[in-house]
Write a protein that holds these residues in place. Structure first.
Motif, PDB file in Angstrom:
ATOM      1  N   ALA A 540       2.504 -14.204   7.738  1.00  0.00           N
ATOM      2  CA  ALA A 540       1.202 -13.492   7.198  1.00  0.00           C
ATOM      3  C   ALA A 540       1.762 -13.190   5.738  1.00  0.00           C
ATOM      4  CB  ALA A 540       0.863 -12.282   7.766  1.00  0.00           C
ATOM      5  N   GLU A 541       0.700 -13.026   4.718  1.00  0.00           N
ATOM      6  CA  GLU A 541       0.988 -12.942   3.348  1.00  0.00           C
ATOM      7  C   GLU A 541       1.112 -11.354   3.109  1.00  0.00           C
ATOM      8  OE1 GLU A 541      -0.591 -13.668  -1.265  1.00  0.00           O
ATOM      9  OE2 GLU A 541      -1.845 -14.577   0.526  1.00  0.00           O
ATOM     10  N   VAL A 542       1.650 -10.678   2.401  1.00  0.00           N
ATOM     11  CA  VAL A 542       1.677  -9.391   2.098  1.00  0.00           C
ATOM     12  C   VAL A 542       1.161  -9.254   0.681  1.00  0.00           C
ATOM     13  CG1 VAL A 542       2.843  -7.227   1.825  1.00  0.00           C
ATOM     14  CG2 VAL A 542       3.699  -8.764   3.602  1.00  0.00           C
ATOM     15  N   VAL A 543      -0.094  -8.328   0.658  1.00  0.00           N
ATOM     16  CA  VAL A 543      -0.910  -8.410  -0.376  1.00  0.00           C
ATOM     17  C   VAL A 543      -0.877  -6.706  -1.070  1.00  0.00           C
ATOM     18  CG1 VAL A 543      -3.150  -8.598  -1.883  1.00  0.00           C
ATOM     19  CG2 VAL A 543      -2.332 -10.207  -0.147  1.00  0.00           C
ATOM     20  N   ARG A 544      -0.522  -6.628  -2.005  1.00  0.00           N
ATOM     21  CA  ARG A 544      -0.238  -5.007  -2.646  1.00  0.00           C
ATOM     22  C   ARG A 544      -1.565  -4.709  -3.510  1.00  0.00           C
ATOM     23  NH1 ARG A 544       4.663  -7.271  -2.074  1.00  0.00           N
ATOM     24  NH2 ARG A 544       6.115  -5.788  -0.923  1.00  0.00           N
ATOM     25  N   LEU A 545      -2.216  -3.594  -2.885  1.00  0.00           N
ATOM     26  CA  LEU A 545      -3.005  -3.024  -3.560  1.00  0.00           C
ATOM     27  C   LEU A 545      -2.702  -1.883  -4.116  1.00  0.00           C
ATOM     28  CD1 LEU A 545      -6.294  -3.345  -1.191  1.00  0.00           C
ATOM     29  CD2 LEU A 545      -5.899  -4.686  -3.147  1.00  0.00           C
ATOM     30  N   THR A 546      -2.532  -1.734  -5.500  1.00  0.00           N
ATOM     31  CA  THR A 546      -2.109  -0.222  -6.145  1.00  0.00           C
ATOM     32  C   THR A 546      -2.785   0.523  -7.058  1.00  0.00           C
ATOM     33  OG1 THR A 546      -1.079  -1.658  -8.041  1.00  0.00           O
ATOM     34  CG2 THR A 546       0.392  -1.485  -6.008  1.00  0.00           C
ATOM     35  N   THR A 547      -4.103  -0.284  -7.422  1.00  0.00           N
ATOM     36  CA  THR A 547      -4.975   0.394  -8.187  1.00  0.00           C
ATOM     37  C   THR A 547      -6.208   1.391  -7.449  1.00  0.00           C
ATOM     38  OG1 THR A 547      -4.388  -1.049  -9.901  1.00  0.00           O
ATOM     39  CG2 THR A 547      -6.665   0.344 -10.026  1.00  0.00           C
ATOM     40  N   GLY A 548      -6.048   2.466  -7.466  1.00  0.00           N
ATOM     41  CA  GLY A 548      -7.301   3.100  -6.779  1.00  0.00           C
ATOM     42  C   GLY A 548      -8.579   3.232  -7.636  1.00  0.00           C
ATOM     43  N   PHE A 549      -9.686   3.545  -7.040  1.00  0.00           N
ATOM     44  CA  PHE A 549     -10.864   3.870  -7.660  1.00  0.00           C
ATOM     45  C   PHE A 549     -11.429   4.996  -7.536  1.00  0.00           C
ATOM     46  CE2 PHE A 549     -10.056  -0.688  -6.745  1.00  0.00           C
ATOM     47  CZ  PHE A 549     -10.332  -1.243  -7.846  1.00  0.00           C
ATOM     48  N   ARG A 550     -10.977   5.843  -6.292  1.00  0.00           N
ATOM     49  CA  ARG A 550     -11.718   7.079  -6.024  1.00  0.00           C
ATOM     50  C   ARG A 550     -10.953   8.361  -6.108  1.00  0.00           C
ATOM     51  NH1 ARG A 550     -15.980   7.769  -3.565  1.00  0.00           N
ATOM     52  NH2 ARG A 550     -15.539   9.576  -2.393  1.00  0.00           N
ATOM     53  N   VAL A 551      -9.510   8.155  -5.959  1.00  0.00           N
ATOM     54  CA  VAL A 551      -8.810   9.229  -5.976  1.00  0.00           C
ATOM     55  C   VAL A 551      -8.329   9.561  -7.571  1.00  0.00           C
ATOM     56  CG1 VAL A 551      -6.465  10.118  -5.308  1.00  0.00           C
ATOM     57  CG2 VAL A 551      -7.689   8.819  -3.760  1.00  0.00           C
ATOM     58  N   PRO A 552      -8.638  10.572  -8.081  1.00  0.00           N
ATOM     59  CA  PRO A 552      -8.459  11.018  -9.411  1.00  0.00           C
ATOM     60  C   PRO A 552      -7.081  10.839 -10.051  1.00  0.00           C
ATOM     61  CG  PRO A 552      -9.976  12.454  -8.572  1.00  0.00           C
ATOM     62  CD  PRO A 552      -9.490  11.876  -7.252  1.00  0.00           C
ATOM     63  N   ARG A 553      -6.659  10.627 -11.110  1.00  0.00           N
ATOM     64  CA  ARG A 553      -5.605  10.320 -11.811  1.00  0.00           C
ATOM     65  C   ARG A 553      -4.729  11.646 -11.505  1.00  0.00           C
ATOM     66  NH1 ARG A 553      -6.838   8.989 -16.471  1.00  0.00           N
ATOM     67  NH2 ARG A 553      -7.591   6.882 -15.837  1.00  0.00           N
ATOM     68  N   ALA A 554      -5.196  12.610 -11.731  1.00  0.00           N
ATOM     69  CA  ALA A 554      -4.153  13.719 -11.488  1.00  0.00           C
ATOM     70  C   ALA A 554      -3.788  13.914 -10.107  1.00  0.00           C
ATOM     71  CB  ALA A 554      -5.217  14.962 -12.045  1.00  0.00           C
ATOM     72  N   VAL A 555      -4.243  13.630  -9.209  1.00  0.00           N
ATOM     73  CA  VAL A 555      -4.110  13.895  -7.823  1.00  0.00           C
ATOM     74  C   VAL A 555      -2.952  12.681  -7.545  1.00  0.00           C
ATOM     75  CG1 VAL A 555      -4.642  13.657  -5.504  1.00  0.00           C
ATOM     76  CG2 VAL A 555      -6.397  14.848  -7.138  1.00  0.00           C
ATOM     77  N   VAL A 556      -3.251  11.614  -7.897  1.00  0.00           N
ATOM     78  CA  VAL A 556      -2.373  10.478  -7.915  1.00  0.00           C
ATOM     79  C   VAL A 556      -1.127  10.749  -8.356  1.00  0.00           C
ATOM     80  CG1 VAL A 556      -1.811   8.003  -8.318  1.00  0.00           C
ATOM     81  CG2 VAL A 556      -4.171   8.398  -7.641  1.00  0.00           C
ATOM     82  N   GLU A 557      -1.149  11.356  -9.719  1.00  0.00           N
ATOM     83  CA  GLU A 557       0.314  11.347 -10.180  1.00  0.00           C
ATOM     84  C   GLU A 557       1.183  12.470  -9.605  1.00  0.00           C
ATOM     85  OE1 GLU A 557      -1.095  12.593 -14.319  1.00  0.00           O
ATOM     86  OE2 GLU A 557      -1.453  10.630 -14.900  1.00  0.00           O
TER      87      GLU A 557
END
Length: 712
Positions: A540-557
């Motif tokens: 199986a291929e491992v695909v990485r999703l690293t870009t979020g669309f809902r969680v705000p940048r301040a929370v991600v940081e």
């Protein structure tokens, strides 16, 4: 551009008003057509009941029509389309298609009023861009009143992107002014959430679309950072496979596995909203529930039982029951009466039969019947050499002969999984023989039952024991399995749990979803390749999703600051969403509950859901403090409530617009992988995050006290 929120919408100009009127009229026509489709499905069931056909054909036809009727009637209310494609060139030049969650049409032979989002032509809605228009001249998105049940008056806005012009900018249909930012799409992604998870058919991003539309035969593993939509991708992939490969998927079945029932409640409405009902959504614990869990293992015992080495220990223990002729206690030779004759098979030939079958490594139950069949074949050869061909009735009689059955029972005895596991865990000598070279003395001591039951019938089973039972059951007889299995929060699966899932997808495919940074069990994965190997899908291929669309940048940081302390090779997440808010609220010891109440009260001034998350042992005190302040709060099993209080152990997979984290240090100290649990908790917020603490924060950086209003 017209905003989808009527409370903030400017008055539409004349051109926009005309377009809205036309689109509302089209929606009315779609609603009438859908009503006719629902009535037609019922009429087909009634008509088919009067059609003369063979019993089997009538049953199959009736089942299909009743299933379609049920699916049509169970469709939830809501807008019937969310987009439109106007093609300027290519195969569909001059055509316009409205895109929605299911196909709506007046007649199967006529062009549809709405095309299903999974149809091939709809892919351009998600993939077309100014750089690659894919024949699309204009892509239109529609804004609907939040919570609309499909009233055409709830269509409040529309926004066009003129891709054929090569600019990729949105434009107001009335003025032609560039919209640029795509406000309708952004508003839909960021819309406050109260209640269960929604589908994302209107907002699927290109990298998500690639995963959703993968081939049925391909297994894929999605390593998704918080807020990247990996759960939604898995559910939409399930819906896509059911649409694109209906016969193959429904023949084998489709299973969605979630980490707990709270999570299943949260996602329960997604597939029905996409027109798919009848999909089994379950937890692995429910799938393995041969018996109630009435015993508990300590962490050491559970860790050993979940270890991949236990698979070989169990295999040895099971096949140790097979007695090859010539070995101690094994029967030697066989005599079968047949009228005036007695047919004999010497021990050496029987030994070869049993040894050959063992070497073939069939499922245990198959091996037992294979031994019986080959012994009968030896007897038949002897009989035919003496008196000629034997009829089938003779063969059946010899198969049931007492001597043959007795020999098979002695050489390859019947066994229940419960019997095999109980004998292994209740007998130190049996465990030592089976675990020789695999488990050391301390590990054997950890899993050995201190007080063995008199028999397997009175055994008390732990959750880890049920995993062992499933392993033995798979050795005895291979399960039928599913055509496709979607596994969410897969990073928390043990090797033995992975094997249990792999058996259920032996001839099917998997969609594996997870985030190594959110692994909280003692056996949580640290890299995906080993997990995929235990699942039986090493390719199986491992695909990485690293870009979020809902969680705000301040929370991600702030979550990324904690990520640096976790023992996993996961790249930091990034967010395309600005705004939101983060407040670190340090308070003196003894004031944590009061500050939590204040944070919740402030959160209620905003739209959306509020999740209050702390250590599992502290939820009762938080709920009491809120109640004393006149704020009602529900548990996580009631996703429609405005305020939810839950322990950190139940937070995985859930989302809230505003999250109040209570004393992060207590969350981090509550379990072995507490920092990973805290990472999960910090990333549940999709708009605003408050962190209330009296103790130092477990992540680096000085605490910041900010009592200014949260910026949205």
């Amino acid at each position: 551009m017209t905003s989808p929120d009527p409370a903030h919408a400017p008055a539409p100009d004349r051109g926009t008003a005309r377009e809205l009127a036309r689109e509302r009229a089209h929606h009315d026509a779609c609603r009438a057509a859908l009503a006719a489709m629902v009535d037609g499905a019922r009429d087909h069931v009634l008509t088919a009941a009067d059609v003369s056909a063979s019993g089997a054909d009538a049953e199959v036809l009736g089942r299909r029509l009743r299933t379609r009727d049920r699916r049509m009637r169970e469709l939830p209310a809501g807008p019937l389309f969310f987009g439109r494609l106007d093609f300027g060139h290519g195969e569909h030049a001059g055509q316009s298609y409205h895109v929605g969650r299911l196909r709506v049409g007046v007649d199967p032979a006529a062009p549809p009023l709405v095309v299903d989002w999974r149809a091939p032509v709809s892919r351009a809605f998600y993939r077309a861009s100014a750089r690659d228009p894919q024949g699309v001249a204009v892509r239109r998105r529609f804004g609907w009143t939040p919570g609309s049940r499909g009233d055409s008056a709830d269509l409040t806005g529309l926004e066009d992107e003129h891709l054929g012009a090569g600019t990729g900018a949105g434009a107001d249909p009335g003025t032609g002014a560039a919209a640029g930012t795509g406000r309708i799409l952004a508003d839909e992604i960021e819309r406050p959430r109260v209640g269960p998870m929604r589908d994302i058919a209107a907002t699927i991003q290109p990298e998500q679309d690639d995963l959703v539309r993968g081939d049925l035969a391909v297994s894929v593993c999605v390593q998704g950072a918080p807020g990247t939509g990996k759960t939604a991708v898995g559910l939409h992939r399930a819906a896509y496979l059911l649409y694109t490969f209906p016969q193959r998927v429904r023949r084998g079945g489709l299973l969605v596995l979630g980490p707990n029932r709270t999570f299943l409640t949260y996602i329960a409405e997604v597939l029905p909203a996409l027109g798919e009902t009848g999909v089994r959504q379950s937890t692995l614990a429910d799938e393995l529930a041969r018996h109630p869990v009435t015993a508990a293992d300590d962490e050491r015992a559970a860790a050993v039982k979940h270890d991949a080495r236990m698979a070989e220990v169990l295999r040895r223990a099971l096949y140790a029951r097979v007695a090859v002729p010539g070995e101690a206690g094994a029967p030697d030779g066989l005599t079968v009466p047949d009228g005036s004759y007695r047919w004999r098979v010497p021990g050496e030939e029987l030994a070869r039969v049993v040894a050959d079958v063992r070497a073939e490594e069939p499922p245990y139950a198959v091996g037992r019947e294979r031994v019986r069949t080959r012994i009968v074949a030896l007897l038949r050869q002897r009989a035919e050499r003496r008196t000629g061909p034997r009829p089938a009735a003779w063969v059946r009689r010899i198969e049931r002969a007492r001597a043959v059955s007795a020999y098979v029972d002695a050489a390859w005895p019947k066994v229940r999984p419960e019997e095999a596991v109980a004998d292994l865990l209740g007998d130190p000598e049996a465990l030592e023989r089976a675990a020789d070279g695999l488990l050391d003395a301390e590990e054997r001591k950890a899993v050995l039952w201190p007080k063995p039951p008199r028999s397997y019938r009175s055994a008390r089973w732990s959750a880890a024991d049920l995993v062992l039972l499933d392993e033995v059951a798979g050795l005895v007889e291979h399960p039928e399995g599913y055509g496709h299995v979607v596994v969410d929060e897969a990073q928390d699966l043990s090797p033995m749990e992975c094997r249990a899932i792999g058996r259920r997808a032996r001839f099917g495919s998997l969609t594996v979803l997870g985030d190594l940074a959110q692994g909280t069990t003692p056996w949580a994965a640290r890299e995906w390749r080993e997990t995929l190997r235990h699942l039986g899908k090493p390719e199986a291929e491992v695909v990485r999703l690293t870009t979020g669309f809902r969680v705000p940048r301040a929370v991600v940081e702030v979550a990324n600051r904690l990520l640096e302390r976790l023992d996993v090779a996961v790249p930091p997440a990034r967010s395309l969403r600005g705004g939101g808010g983060l407040r670190l609220r340090p308070v003196p010891a003894g004031e944590v509950l009061a500050e939590t109440v204040a944070a919740v009260r402030e959160a209620l001034a905003h739209e959306g859901s509020v999740g209050v998350i702390g250590a599992d042992t502290g939820t009762a005190a938080v709920r009491e403090a809120l109640a004393a302040a006149g704020i009602g709060a529900a548990g996580p099993d009631r996703p429609g409530e405005r305020v939810t209080v839950l322990g950190a152990g139940l937070a995985k997979g859930l989302e809230y617009d505003h999250v109040v984290v209570v004393e992060p240090a207590a969350v981090a100290e509550a379990e072995t992988r507490g920092l990973h649990r805290l990472y999960v908790v910090l990333t549940r917020a999709v708009s605003r995050l408050d962190v209330v603490h009296a103790r130092p924060l477990p992540f680096d950086g000085p605490p910041v006290l900010d009592r200014s209003p949260v910026l949205d």
